[in-house]
Design an enzyme around this catalytic site. Structure first.
Site, PDB file in Angstrom:
ATOM      1  N   SER A 253     -30.824  41.231 -68.610  1.00 59.83           N
ATOM      2  CA  SER A 253     -32.136  41.091 -67.976  1.00 59.83           C
ATOM      3  C   SER A 253     -33.274  41.622 -68.843  1.00 59.83           C
ATOM      4  CB  SER A 253     -32.151  41.797 -66.627  1.00 59.83           C
ATOM      5  OG  SER A 253     -31.946  43.180 -66.798  1.00 59.83           O
ATOM      6  N   ASP A 254     -32.963  42.497 -69.784  1.00 57.94           N
ATOM      7  CA  ASP A 254     -33.985  43.076 -70.661  1.00 57.94           C
ATOM      8  C   ASP A 254     -33.468  43.071 -72.095  1.00 57.94           C
ATOM      9  OD1 ASP A 254     -35.696  43.790 -68.487  1.00 57.94           O
ATOM     10  OD2 ASP A 254     -34.406  45.515 -68.106  1.00 57.94           O
TER      11      ASP A 254
END
Length: 42
Positions: A8-9
């Protein structure tokens, strides 16, 4: 053994998902994982 990962990051590009995007993509990943697990049980 099978692994399914969702990122996600990004530490490299500094890109990240919003909370809504994270929820949506993780829900999709979980559904896919459950479908795959069911197929492997057959």
């Amino acid at each position: 053994a099978l692994t399914l990962l969702t990122v996600s990051d990004s530490l490299i590009t500094k890109e990240s998902l919003s909370s809504l995007e994270r929820q949506t993509t993780f829900n999709t990943m979980v559904k896919l994982a459950l479908e795959m697990a069911c197929e492997l049980q057959k």
